[in-house]
Design an enzyme around this catalytic site. Structure first.
Site, PDB file in Angstrom:
ATOM      1  N   THR A   1      41.605  37.622  46.365  1.00 40.38           N
ATOM      2  CA  THR A   1      41.078  38.695  47.226  1.00 40.38           C
ATOM      3  C   THR A   1      40.944  40.011  46.474  1.00 40.38           C
ATOM      4  O   THR A   1      40.021  40.789  46.715  1.00 40.38           O
ATOM      5  CB  THR A   1      41.986  38.888  48.458  1.00 40.38           C
ATOM      6  OG1 THR A   1      42.025  37.669  49.202  1.00 40.38           O
ATOM      7  CG2 THR A   1      41.478  40.003  49.353  1.00 40.38           C
TER       8      THR A   1
ATOM      9  N   SER B   1      42.766  31.683  45.147  1.00 42.91           N
ATOM     10  CA  SER B   1      44.035  31.057  44.761  1.00 42.91           C
ATOM     11  C   SER B   1      44.249  29.649  45.311  1.00 42.91           C
ATOM     12  O   SER B   1      45.004  28.878  44.712  1.00 42.91           O
ATOM     13  CB  SER B   1      45.221  31.964  45.114  1.00 42.91           C
ATOM     14  OG  SER B   1      45.352  32.123  46.507  1.00 42.91           O
TER      15      SER B   1
ATOM     16  N   THR C   1      46.673  35.735  46.810  1.00 42.24           N
ATOM     17  CA  THR C   1      48.025  35.731  47.384  1.00 42.24           C
ATOM     18  C   THR C   1      48.458  34.388  47.949  1.00 42.24           C
ATOM     19  O   THR C   1      49.652  34.144  48.106  1.00 42.24           O
ATOM     20  CB  THR C   1      48.133  36.790  48.494  1.00 42.24           C
ATOM     21  OG1 THR C   1      47.161  36.526  49.508  1.00 42.24           O
ATOM     22  CG2 THR C   1      47.930  38.187  47.930  1.00 42.24           C
TER      23      THR C   1
END
Length: 322
Positions: free
Chosen positions: A12, A55, A87
């Site tokens: 992000t 991720s 994250t």
């Protein structure tokens, strides 16, 4: 000058929001590459765009490549490393590096919960905070760290606790090991030393299974006839399972498949306390390995590392329990 290697991996922090639809997707170029930031006076950055991946696309093979790049940087005299990361799996990459590299040099991971063009974007601030922590002399010998939202967390214990909140990263039971302040970096406690195991491969099939009320053993029976290299179970409470699961577990253990048990609880540790059919005491006597102080996703990585390290049965049990 303190040389810090920056490895951008995507996530992000490297994405943009579509102003019409609100959807978030990877940008053609990482916005951090052209960002104007105020660095500490004694810092020189060496920046590399090693990946540009959300991720959920990160695998242990990507983690291994990061480890190898960091080891080369260490040999070349780099002082610290900062990694920007999505994250969703950030805690897993951080823990993988903590186990395989540890405290050779400060390694700090950071990310963002809001993309670069969203209102209140946190990416650039977290990136600068991570650089400040990596440059701090107090970051040495602290193991791999995660820096988000003005807090410093140990890779071993930190976990993502909220889907969208900028304060998503928390350390249950213990809290952060340090704080990012306006003018300084404050470490509140000394990180616990981690057992290290360097590896050169990440081969193996190790799923995670979560226990639930009424779990009747059918899933474990199916897994018992699969070519697994290990299994991690999120057990109930302190480490218990419904009794119907005992027989397939015994079959898997007889086939030399290591089984690691953690608790599905958010706080506390897994330990053999209850003495009834399916209770923790029976499971431990059978040969199930209790992994007391990490969550299932980290226990899976730890078991994967142990298997690729080719630890003996006794070495494996000791490695997983500490």
């Amino acid at each position: 000058m303190k040389q810090i290697l920056v490895l951008h991996t995507g996530g992000t922090i490297a994405m943009k929001e579509d102003q019409k639809t609100g959807s978030i997707s990877p940008d053609v170029e990482n916005p951090l590459l052209n960002a104007s930031i105020d660095l500490p006076e004694n810092v020189d950055l060496i920046v590399e765009d090693i990946f540009n991946l959300p991720s959920p696309h990160i695998t242990p093979s990507h983690m291994l490549k990061m480890k190898q790049r960091i080891q080369k940087a260490y040999q070349d005299g780099i002082d610290s490393v900062v990694i920007t990361h999505g994250t969703d799996t950030l805690e897993e990459t951080a823990y993988f590096l903590d186990i395989t590299i540890g405290d050779w040099l400060p390694i700090v991971l950071t990310g963002a919960m809001r993309s670069s063009n969203e209102l209140g974007s946190d990416g650039l601030y977290n990136f600068v905070s991570a650089i400040r922590v990596a440059a701090s002399p107090d970051a040495k010998d602290q193991g791999v760290l995660v820096v988000m939202n003005d807090e410093i967390h140990a890779a071993r214990y930190v976990t993502k606790t909220h889907t969208t909140n900028v304060a998503t990263f928390r350390t249950p039971s213990m809290g952060p090991v340090g704080m990012v302040n306006k003018n300084n970096i404050s470490f509140l406690q000394k990180n616990v030393k981690t057992q290290h195991a360097d590896i050169h491969s990440v081969n193996g099939l190790i799923p995670i299974l979560k226990a639930y009320a009424g779990m009747n053993g059918e899933l474990l029976e199916g897994l018992a006839h699969t070519q697994l290299d290990g299994l991690v179970i999120e057990a109930l409470g302190a480490g218990n399972l419904p009794p119907e699961n005992i027989a397939p577990l015994q079959e898997m253990l007889a086939n030399q498949i290591p089984i690691v048990l953690v608790s599905r609880c958010f706080n506390g540790i897994a330990e053999p306390v209850y003495d009834y059919s399916g209770g923790g005491i029976e499971l431990q006597k059978m040969g199930v390995i209790f992994c007391p102080n990490i969550n299932s996703q980290k226990a899976r990585l730890k078991l994967l590392i142990a298997n690729n390290r080719q630890l003996t049965k006794d070495e494996l049990a000791d490695f997983m329990q500490h």
